[in-house]
Design an enzyme around this catalytic site. Structure first.
Site, PDB file in Angstrom:
ATOM      1  N   GLY A  98       0.730  -1.267   0.213  1.00 17.25           N
ATOM      2  CA  GLY A  98       0.027   0.046  -0.103  1.00 17.25           C
ATOM      3  C   GLY A  98       0.877   1.440   0.185  1.00 17.25           C
ATOM      4  O   GLY A  98       0.587   2.266  -0.608  1.00 17.25           O
ATOM      5  N   ASP A  99       2.202   1.280   0.756  1.00 15.34           N
ATOM      6  CA  ASP A  99       2.807   2.433   0.753  1.00 15.34           C
ATOM      7  C   ASP A  99       3.364   2.701  -0.710  1.00 15.34           C
ATOM      8  O   ASP A  99       3.539   3.745  -1.069  1.00 15.34           O
ATOM      9  CB  ASP A  99       3.801   2.299   1.902  1.00 15.34           C
ATOM     10  CG  ASP A  99       3.576   2.038   3.229  1.00 15.34           C
ATOM     11  OD1 ASP A  99       2.236   2.688   3.560  1.00 15.34           O
ATOM     12  OD2 ASP A  99       4.174   1.774   4.019  1.00 15.34           O
ATOM     13  N   TYR A 100       3.886   1.674  -1.297  1.00 13.81           N
ATOM     14  CA  TYR A 100       4.398   1.696  -2.605  1.00 13.81           C
ATOM     15  C   TYR A 100       3.333   2.066  -3.619  1.00 13.81           C
ATOM     16  O   TYR A 100       3.669   3.196  -4.350  1.00 13.81           O
ATOM     17  CB  TYR A 100       5.138   0.370  -3.133  1.00 13.81           C
ATOM     18  CG  TYR A 100       6.447   0.281  -2.165  1.00 13.81           C
ATOM     19  CD1 TYR A 100       7.601   0.917  -2.718  1.00 13.81           C
ATOM     20  CD2 TYR A 100       6.345  -0.840  -1.445  1.00 13.81           C
ATOM     21  CE1 TYR A 100       8.841   0.336  -2.195  1.00 13.81           C
ATOM     22  CE2 TYR A 100       7.721  -1.181  -0.746  1.00 13.81           C
ATOM     23  CZ  TYR A 100       8.915  -0.686  -1.291  1.00 13.81           C
ATOM     24  OH  TYR A 100       9.930  -0.964  -0.529  1.00 13.81           O
TER      25      TYR A 100
END
Length: 464
Positions: free
Chosen positions: A235-237
């Site tokens: 999700g961060d990426y």
């Protein structure tokens, strides 16, 4: 300010970590790797590393920054961990000057997240993901620090932050203040739930975004506990990738109008956006997609299969033609006849039988044998690679996907290379994660024209 120069030494200090940062990733710290933890990669194979640097794509890391597509763009990355800051990494790979603004004591907590190295202020995660940056230390909790930051904003094009919504405003750095300092500023704001809505102030991490956005519900086997969709903070990426796209769009708008704008990305939104048809399927038919294990309810055989040598392959037969090829690879062409499983509807109706046939065939051969037979018949197949497999794979080498980069105070480190590959203006890695504060003096003296005495005074008061 001359790009690529270094000055200040890393600071040997620590700082208490706060919960105000969104999107930290999910992998707990691990001990320093030694040769016994390398799996099939023995220490004697490490001399192969220089071949990464010699690969055609990896060589482009020495490209002249002035020829890069984002040359002349200055980015301030004031976030922590990955969600948001990874967007700055992408921009830096294609020529943007990225100034990593960190607290003078300890800096970004990601410096201590992941596998430690011989450098006290850098884990392997930091070295890889904080690439192409210069570190500048400013304490934004102090009024003088805020004033310095605004001077930096006035001379920059992009600002990236990922604090819990309202944090920047509490520091006196809300959008109205930033826009007054620089009307053309493009600001990326990444948070767990976005800047608006009833959940905006909740803590946001990739693991929570995977759950809230609908991905984790799909991960695992039917009727069993949902599993983590991989241990990487996807999700961060993904949020950062959408953020990088937003920045490029906003910069294009700025070219036309001279005006900046805010890009608002919730990590859960990035996760939800890539879940193909689950929204229209529920909206039209009330269908809730459930966990499908290692297979798929829309195709068979379509999953992961264990080989005789206890390795795994992925096979994907999404059409009748693909299954016909698999039947030929099995030397059982009759399986693809209309009377048996040649029609997708019949295969789906006999899912367990077709899967069992595939399981038994794959299990009777080594992975190399399965790969050879499937590839000869053009069956979509691939190995489930461990990182040791990846390091030894000729395609990863040929594409230059692994770059060997010298890290200050650590030595050579192998990291994922730049994606995507551009034919005329390829990206590059100029440096891995910088020592804390390595460019503070340079930036304040050369960019902000602050005297050496004043810089010394600011240091003594721990504002920088």
């Amino acid at each position: 300010m001359a790009k690529g120069t270094r000055s200040a030494k890393p600071v040997n200090q620590t700082t208490p970590e706060t919960d105000s940062t969104e999107g930290s990733g999910e992998t707990p710290p691990t001990p320093v790797a030694d040769s016994s933890s390398m799996g099939d990669m023995g220490q004697e194979q490490f001399p192969a590393f220089p071949s990464f640097a010699e690969a055609p794509f990896a060589e482009r890391s020495s490209e002249n920054p002035d020829r890069m597509p984002l040359s002349g763009i200055r980015v301030i990355d004031v976030g922590n961990f990955l969600a948001g800051p990874y967007a700055a990494s992408i921009l830096g790979e294609f020529g943007a000057e990225v100034l990593k603004v960190e607290h003078p004591i300890g800096g970004d907590p990601m410096r201590r997240f992941g596998t430690p190295t011989t450098r006290h202020d850098a884990t392997l995660a930091w070295l890889s993901e904080a690439r192409n940056r210069k570190s500048v230390t400013i304490d934004l909790h102090q009024r003088e620090g805020v004033e310095l930051f605004l001077k930096l904003v006035a001379k920059s094009d992009v600002l990236i932050e990922n604090f819990r919504p309202g944090t920047m405003e509490e520091w006196g750095l809300g959008w109205d203040v930033l826009r007054e300092a620089n009307p053309g500023l493009v600001m990326l704001r990444v948070s767990g739930y976005g800047q608006t809505g009833p959940y905006r102030r909740r803590s946001g991490f990739a693991h929570i975004a995977h759950a809230f956005g609908g991905l984790s519900y799909l991960a695992g086997f039917p009727g069993e506990t949902p599993v983590l969709p991989g241990t990487a903070p996807l999700g961060d990426y993904m949020a950062s990738l959408f953020g990088a796209i937003g920045i490029l769009l906003a910069l294009r708008h700025k070219e036309k109008t001279g005006r900046g704008q805010v890009i608002d990305v919730g990590i859960y939104e990035a996760v939800f956006r890539v879940l193909d048809e689950i929204a229209p399927a529920y909206g039209l038919f009330g269908k809730i997609r459930e966990r499908e294990g290692s297979g798929s309810f829309v195709a068979v055989p379509h999953g992961h299969f264990r080989t005789k040598d206890d390795k795994w392959v992925a096979i994907a037969c999404t059409t009748d033609k693909m299954f016909e090829r698999l039947a030929e690879a099995m030397e059982r062409p009759e399986l693809a006849s209309p009377a048996l499983y040649g029609d997708q509807r019949k295969r789906l109706a006999a899912r367990d039988t077709v899967n069992q046939i595939t399981i038994e065939w794959v299990g009777s051969l080594t992975r190399d044998e399965v790969m050879q037979r499937c590839l000869e018949k053009e069956v979509p197949v691939g190995p489930l690679n461990s990182i040791a497999d990846i390091f030894n794979d000729e395609h990863f080498h040929a594409r230059g996907n692994l770059a060997c980069v010298e890290a200050e105070g650590v030595g050579k480190v192998v990291v994922p290379n730049v994606v995507p590959t551009l034919s005329r203006t390829p990206g590059r890695i100029t440096n891995l994660g910088p020592p804390l504060g390595n460019a503070t003096y340079e930036v304040f003296r050369e960019l902000l024209n602050i005297s050496a005495d004043e810089i010394k005074h600011l240091r003594s008061r721990k504002i920088i």
